[in-house]
Design a protein around this motif. Sequence first.
Motif, short mmCIF file in Angstrom:
data_model
loop_
_atom_site.label_atom_id
_atom_site.label_comp_id
_atom_site.label_asym_id
_atom_site.label_seq_id
_atom_site.Cartn_x
_atom_site.Cartn_y
_atom_site.Cartn_z
N HIS A 115 48.79 36.42 15.60
CA HIS A 115 48.00 36.52 14.39
C HIS A 115 47.19 37.82 14.39
O HIS A 115 47.07 38.48 13.36
CB HIS A 115 47.05 35.31 14.29
CG HIS A 115 46.29 35.27 13.00
ND1 HIS A 115 46.87 34.90 11.81
CD2 HIS A 115 45.02 35.62 12.72
CE1 HIS A 115 45.98 35.00 10.85
NE2 HIS A 115 44.83 35.43 11.38
N LEU A 173 44.74 34.15 7.49
CA LEU A 173 44.22 33.02 8.25
C LEU A 173 44.45 31.71 7.51
O LEU A 173 44.90 30.72 8.10
CB LEU A 173 42.72 33.24 8.52
CG LEU A 173 42.10 32.29 9.53
CD1 LEU A 173 42.76 32.46 10.90
CD2 LEU A 173 40.59 32.53 9.63
N ALA A 174 44.17 31.73 6.23
CA ALA A 174 44.37 30.52 5.43
C ALA A 174 45.83 30.09 5.50
O ALA A 174 46.15 28.90 5.61
CB ALA A 174 43.95 30.77 3.98
N SER A 182 47.98 30.77 7.89
CA SER A 182 48.24 30.30 9.24
C SER A 182 47.72 28.87 9.40
O SER A 182 48.40 28.00 9.96
CB SER A 182 47.54 31.26 10.21
OG SER A 182 47.57 30.77 11.51
N ASP A 183 46.53 28.62 8.89
CA ASP A 183 45.97 27.27 8.95
C ASP A 183 46.84 26.28 8.19
O ASP A 183 47.16 25.20 8.70
CB ASP A 183 44.57 27.26 8.32
CG ASP A 183 43.56 27.95 9.24
OD1 ASP A 183 43.92 28.21 10.42
OD2 ASP A 183 42.44 28.23 8.76
N ARG A 211 49.86 24.85 9.83
CA ARG A 211 49.70 23.82 10.85
C ARG A 211 50.00 22.43 10.29
O ARG A 211 50.58 21.60 10.97
CB ARG A 211 48.28 23.87 11.44
CG ARG A 211 48.32 23.99 12.96
CD ARG A 211 46.94 24.16 13.55
NE ARG A 211 46.36 25.47 13.29
CZ ARG A 211 45.16 25.68 12.77
NH1 ARG A 211 44.39 24.66 12.45
NH2 ARG A 211 44.72 26.91 12.59
N ASP A 212 49.61 22.22 9.03
CA ASP A 212 49.82 20.91 8.42
C ASP A 212 51.18 20.79 7.74
O ASP A 212 51.49 19.77 7.15
CB ASP A 212 48.74 20.67 7.36
CG ASP A 212 47.36 21.04 7.89
OD1 ASP A 212 47.13 20.79 9.11
OD2 ASP A 212 46.56 21.59 7.12
#
Lengths: 262, 262, 369, 369, 194, 194, 73, 73
Positions: E150, E177-178, E180-181, E184-185
């Motif tokens: 990242h 970042l958003a 990447s976050d 995750r879901d």
Amino acid sequence: MSVINTQTPPTGPAQKVAEFHTPLILGEHGLCPGCGEPVALRILLETLQELNLVQRTIGVVGHGCYGSFVRIMDIDVLQCLHGRAPACATGIKRMRPDTAVFTLQGDGDMVNEGLQEVIHAAARGENVTCILLNNGVFGDTGGQQTATTVLGQRTKTSLEGRDAEKHGYPIRIADIVASVDGAGYVARGAVNTAREVMRTKRLIRNAFESQLAGEGLSLVEILTMCPTGWFVTAPDGPDYLESSMTAAYPLGVLHSRSAEAN
Amino acid sequence: MSVINTQTPPTGPAQKVAEFHTPLILGEHGLCPGCGEPVALRILLETLQELNLVQRTIGVVGHGCYGSFVRIMDIDVLQCLHGRAPACATGIKRMRPDTAVFTLQGDGDMVNEGLQEVIHAAARGENVTCILLNNGVFGDTGGQQTATTVLGQRTKTSLEGRDAEKHGYPIRIADIVASVDGAGYVARGAVNTAREVMRTKRLIRNAFESQLAGEGLSLVEILTMCPTGWFVTAPDGPDYLESSMTAAYPLGVLHSRSAEAN
Amino acid sequence: MSATAPVAEMAPLELLEGSTAIARAAILSNCRFFAGYPMSPFTGLLENMAKLMPAAGGVCINAESEIEGVNMVIGAASTGARAATGSCGQGIALMQEAVAEAALNETPLVIFNMARNQQDYFQCTRGGGWGDYRTLTLAPKDVPEAVEHTQLLFHLADKYRAPVILYGDPLIAQTRVGVRLAAPDLEPLAPKDWALDGTMGGTGKSRQVWTWAMGKVTDPGLGPDGHWRAVADKFEMIAAAEQRWESAYADEAETLVIAFGSAAKFTEYVVDELRAEGHSVGWFRPITLWPFPGAALAQATRSSRRVLVYELNAGQMLDDVRQFVHDRDTVRFIGGVSIHESGLSYGPLLDAPVLRDRILAAMAQPTER
Amino acid sequence: MSATAPVAEMAPLELLEGSTAIARAAILSNCRFFAGYPMSPFTGLLENMAKLMPAAGGVCINAESEIEGVNMVIGAASTGARAATGSCGQGIALMQEAVAEAALNETPLVIFNMARNQQDYFQCTRGGGWGDYRTLTLAPKDVPEAVEHTQLLFHLADKYRAPVILYGDPLIAQTRVGVRLAAPDLEPLAPKDWALDGTMGGTGKSRQVWTWAMGKVTDPGLGPDGHWRAVADKFEMIAAAEQRWESAYADEAETLVIAFGSAAKFTEYVVDELRAEGHSVGWFRPITLWPFPGAALAQATRSSRRVLVYELNAGQMLDDVRQFVHDRDTVRFIGGVSIHESGLSYGPLLDAPVLRDRILAAMAQPTER
Amino acid sequence: MLDSTSEHELLILGIGGQGIQLIGKTLAQAATSSGRHAMLAAEYGGEMRGGPSQATVVIGERPLRSLPILASAGSAIVMHDRFCGVVPERLRAGGLLVVNSSIVDPAAAGDGYRVGGLPATDIARELGKPQTAGFIMLGAFNALTGLVTHEQLVDAMRSLLPPYRIEHADSNAAALLAGSDAARDLELSGTVAA
Amino acid sequence: MLDSTSEHELLILGIGGQGIQLIGKTLAQAATSSGRHAMLAAEYGGEMRGGPSQATVVIGERPLRSLPILASAGSAIVMHDRFCGVVPERLRAGGLLVVNSSIVDPAAAGDGYRVGGLPATDIARELGKPQTAGFIMLGAFNALTGLVTHEQLVDAMRSLLPPYRIEHADSNAAALLAGSDAARDLELSGTVAA
Amino acid sequence: MSVDSKGTLVIDVELCKGCELCIAACPPTVLEMSSEVNAMGYRYPVLHEGCTGCTACQLVCPDAVFEVYRLQV
Amino acid sequence: MSVDSKGTLVIDVELCKGCELCIAACPPTVLEMSSEVNAMGYRYPVLHEGCTGCTACQLVCPDAVFEVYRLQV
Ligand SMILES: Cc1ncc(C[n+]2csc(CCOP(=O)(O)OP(=O)(O)O)c2C)c(N)n1
Ligand SMILES: Cc1ncc(C[n+]2csc(CCOP(=O)(O)OP(=O)(O)O)c2C)c(N)n1
Ligand code: SF4
Ligand code: SF4
Ligand code: SF4
Ligand code: SF4
Ligand code: SF4
Ligand code: SF4
Ligand SMILES: [Mg+2]
Ligand SMILES: [Mg+2]
């Protein structure tokens, strides 16, 4: 009237006031009787000598009768494509800014084939000196109409005389270049009389001085006799020039950045 | 303030005073937002209509963003090589003297690649009308310096702004053409305001009338916005034009043979 | 043989667009004069030169046309400077007179023909200027090779005092790839004692750069007859010395695919795939388009039963293949004209699946022998 | 095959310089627009056009440069007029962009390449413009044939809507010969409904002459991809249909000499002489340089043991001979660069005794088979 | 995620104005900075708003053999549905397909891929920077593939901003970042190849 | 003097300013007017006074096969000795060689030819028209060979004069006649071939 | 239609490229850019009361978005 | 040498091409064309008394035929 012996220098006290030619001319040029171009060459080379530029000058020579001068000029020379001398001179000057760079072109070369080159080079303000030998014809190919042939002039491609309706008008290239920002010095001379030869030599000197001062492009248009292409006798050349060309192309200084600055 | 319905024509008594565009425009042009060239095209075609020349006109279009107008102009067209439109127009007009012949060129096309063509055509006094869309850049290739880029202007090839020392000076082509014998009518307009659009249309009309009167080459230089190549926003285009270009290129009639004859 | 300009392997990997990589390679090769006129996809190289030259102490001029650009470059090169220009298609066409001139007056130029496609093979290899001259032409297959070729070309131009061409394309100009850039390390060259510097005026030995090589009345040169014969001989010498090519599986393949430039990269890719599937196929790639590697081609095709020519044009390299291939009857053309709708790049024919299909279709046809 | 433009045999014999004869032939072929720029030995044709055009109701313009000249001619031709220009060497080099343009936008032009020698074979046959195009090129061997070719070329240019070339030389331009001139009598051609006359404005069907053939938004054209492929196909068709050649004794000669243009006339003369002396020799002459008569050459050389190529250049037609000759190993080059000291014409190698010696020397060498 | 001989090929598809080229460049630059070989090839065609825009990125450990016009790709990012006909043509079976589900329906995205839908435009709007949807997609894609770290991605993004755009750096970083976050879901649907 | 298949090839040699091209043209024109095929080829090189000048004329009854650069010639006219090295190279044994004996020594003109010396420059001076020496030579040559009639020669000469030179017609005609007359008394020396 | 307006327009919003030239050109400043975008993603002009029918907007618009009417009152 | 002459010349007659430019250029008209010709066939100038050494002849001559001296008296 008795004829003077002119085979050898005078034996009594005497001062040589004119050489046959400058040592920068290496031999005979082979041009026609009465041609004005060799006269222009001589004063050009004399000027380089007088300005002490002989060993820091590069010439760029176009295509026309003067092209054969490359064989007799003792100066570094690029013989370039028809019309392209100002572009070549640009490349040379940019890479050798300490040299004096000049082009030697005819009206066919500069005002026909290479009109664009000289105007663009002037606008770019290239520090080079362009010498135009304007005889109003393509001499080298036998006397056809160029972009500077004056109205009424007979050539092999304007048989009844240049007619504005059919053949258009002549171009005053020196005036155009003088009007372009980036031009440093522009003048027009001739070589049809001794007086004009002397004057023109001064114009050439001014042009090189302008170049050395970094004022931008300098251009000296020189009206030269071409009896062959004008279909007149050699002795009639100077008068023909006077009566037909200088009317269309008035002599003098057209633009001088340094003079205008003063 | 309420918003007026502008989806359909008014229902009450009303007179249409301006069409979307002339029927000689067949569809969308695809040029950038805020580009001045489509405006110039529109007034050019409207002029042809108003002069009743639609079925006796041949256009010659060069290479630049306006090149794509060939797809939308309902006029006989030769799409020609970059810079060569005045030469092509010469051949056309000589073979079809009864038609109105125009060229559509940009500054890159006319003042860079084809500087020679337009000056020679003017000197020859060709009866054609040259329309120059001058935006001071090569728009089509992405905004590099042309021969008309004004001093200080940033382009992709004059990154710090055009500097006379390094990049030379811009060329005022209309002034040069106006100075050449053989030019019939020369003027400079712009399309950055409604008033200039109207004025420029009149200049175009004069130019065609000069052509029809056989006065020689007519040239209308039109300053057009190129926000993309100027690296400004579309709304800033007209002001940028006003502040940077009209100073270097004053608007107005530069030469008119008929006016001077009167 | 694939002679290369050795590039220090230790230079860092940089992601560069082809146009940037080539510009940097040129400057690392001591190119100090550039003049050009925009034309897609050459424009990027011009823009990079305009940006990078000043810091390198060189000059990049916005030439007002291709003709002026190439003649400026002749002028610059006549002083001994390393100088280059470029364009594509129509722009290169406008330079033909000057390219011939440079060949015949022996000024070293590098010309970047960042072509829109492969339709300019004749333009590079047969010139169309005037007189007997040829232009050494390297056709890189990708950006890293374009860097290498650029450096080699400046060297060869000087070595032979001749104009030379890089035949690129939009894929090379506009693709960004990781490349390593360093000053090239090539054999030393003779000093340019012919170059004009203005110092020889009045010595009787002043210099000339002249297509006709007439010399001076006091020291005559060869003149056009002798000089042009000498130049023709030089090109024959270059033709023998500078052929470059690469090939794979030629000896073990029934079918050999010939391609140059980007198309060769596609060919290599597809042939690898086909071989992995068990097909008897190989490839041959002229790296120099002129001199065409004729002897190598003859050798490579000695046992081929099918020679397929894949070029993105109407069949121009075919003229060279037919001259040298072992057996003309084995040659089949599988390329063609293919233009992007923008007019500025390749059309759909430059594509691995299309090429694959064409090779397989050709392999399904009976061979001549 | 030597297809010819039939000329009324009954026209009176006139002693005309080649340049005059060609100019008159062009005007008899309805050429009504000419634009040119002086260059030896083309200049004479320009001068004749300037003299003769006005009386014919046509226009001859003193174009200020070759580029302007050829583009004027494109303009004139785009209106449907028969139009021509010419030059040689450097001047033709400057026209290459426009020649390609005319090929690709399909305007018929006739170009008189009154060359200084035979060094411009590539220039005529491979163009060097841009893109996939070819130029039909006729190389007359003498003035009467130049007249015939001139008339044929105006016809073929219109027939195929393409630029075509006459490859002349100083011997053709400047020799005076008795010729008969009359209007040609050739097959009728389709009307030029594509020509621009200005009348279609505002009808939705206005005309375009456009290299990219994009058409209009309301009526799209083929675009560059489709159009250029169509043009390439047309050239392939011309290549098949328009090959012209002549030859003598090919089947009965051990040695076959190949030459074009003036050199072919010298070859014919010398071969006749040698045959009269009992030597087994013949000749083959491409009349069209493009399309090169490859199949005929292959046929003609089927039983040759020696194929000698005589061209006054460094070996350019060789590229075509090698492509088509029956057996490449039989080919020997006996020509060469040979320039007059003026730079404007042939040097001493174009001469019957020289050619004779070279043929005899070659015949003294062992053959390959 | 890459062995020493394989190459990762990514197709990025959308329309002009969505920053397709910029996110391609960012990924390729990040890979290069990390010592990998990378290639970024753009499909020609103006960047006119509303027109097609396509970039391809290839990353490998050694000099690349992939073509600038990809024969086939292992993954794709689809930002808009107007010009995504290339996907069924070029995306290999089992490949990874990340779509901007604010605009494109992941379900309609094609069979045989591992498909992940990310409402990038919506997330971007929530972040108050609607132009950063591309970086959100890139952040997610990188998180899913782990091609670069990242941080490398963020550094590359910063290094590519011209000085006069440097003020966008923070919002772009936030978008990466958003993305990447969000990854995750993310649940990948569709056929998963080996 | 010509049968239906043979061709008569003539070399004319001199220096610039002697009117070499003009007399060649006159003969070729006369032959053409008489219905014969003719060719006039000029060696390139300016017409600079004092430089070499050369013309070749070929005449035949049928379309000619002779080359514009003659392989060999049956006859030659030599006006000046400065550039006549071509004679031994190209004039066939037994050929006719007519020399301007005012300038060139007929005896030195070469072996194996039928040589006639004519003091053309002297005769021309006597006629008061020194520039007409060329026409004197042509008149004599034509009388010796009978290629065309004297009248055809005179007519051709007249037809070739541009309007502004028409005043020279009479003196040229006189010169042709003087040459023709002088030829009557001419004795050809040297080896006479069959 | 308001009595304040001497003129009105037809605006072909789908042709608009949002350059805003018309906005600056309108003497009574009765044009304003929309907050919505058209299918190409561009904002386009909307007309408020007070149009004079002067045609300035049509004159400067590069994209042929306007048809202008003068109201007969 | 005559007392009337303030100057004199060396004339390299073999270089002369007979153009007569010097004749017209000479202010005191002391140059005249010869009746003889040189090896190239051209007539050339001969000098009579009265030369001023002004160099006009040398200035206009295209063929470098003249060297000019001023006599010191
Ligand atoms: C491209 C090109 N076109 C034509 C020529 C032929 N050419 C050689 S010299 C010449 C005439 C030049 O005229 P000008 O420059 O006025 O010189 P002049 O002979 O009158 O001194 C021409 C047309 C050429 N060399 N190159
Ligand atoms: C010989 C040649 N060189 C270069 C080009 C590439 N080219 C196409 S359009 C263009 C820019 C034209 O600029 P301009 O005429 O000012 O038009 P604009 O795009 O600014 O409207 C150029 C350089 C070309 N088509 N032909
Ligand atoms: S033709 Fe004219 S310019 Fe040329 S050498 Fe003769 S006189 Fe001088
Ligand atoms: S680049 Fe400039 S000239 Fe071209 S369409 Fe865009 S705004 Fe207009
Ligand atoms: S017509 Fe005039 S007043 Fe009405 S909107 Fe347009 S510019 Fe404004
Ligand atoms: S000027 Fe035209 S294109 Fe520009 S915003 Fe106004 S309506 Fe839209
Ligand atoms: S120097 Fe003067 S006075 Fe003496 S001859 Fe020459 S021109 Fe006449
Ligand atoms: S000017 Fe010179 S060349 Fe002419 S006649 Fe006088 S000396 Fe002779
Ligand atoms: Mg001249
Ligand atoms: Mg522009």
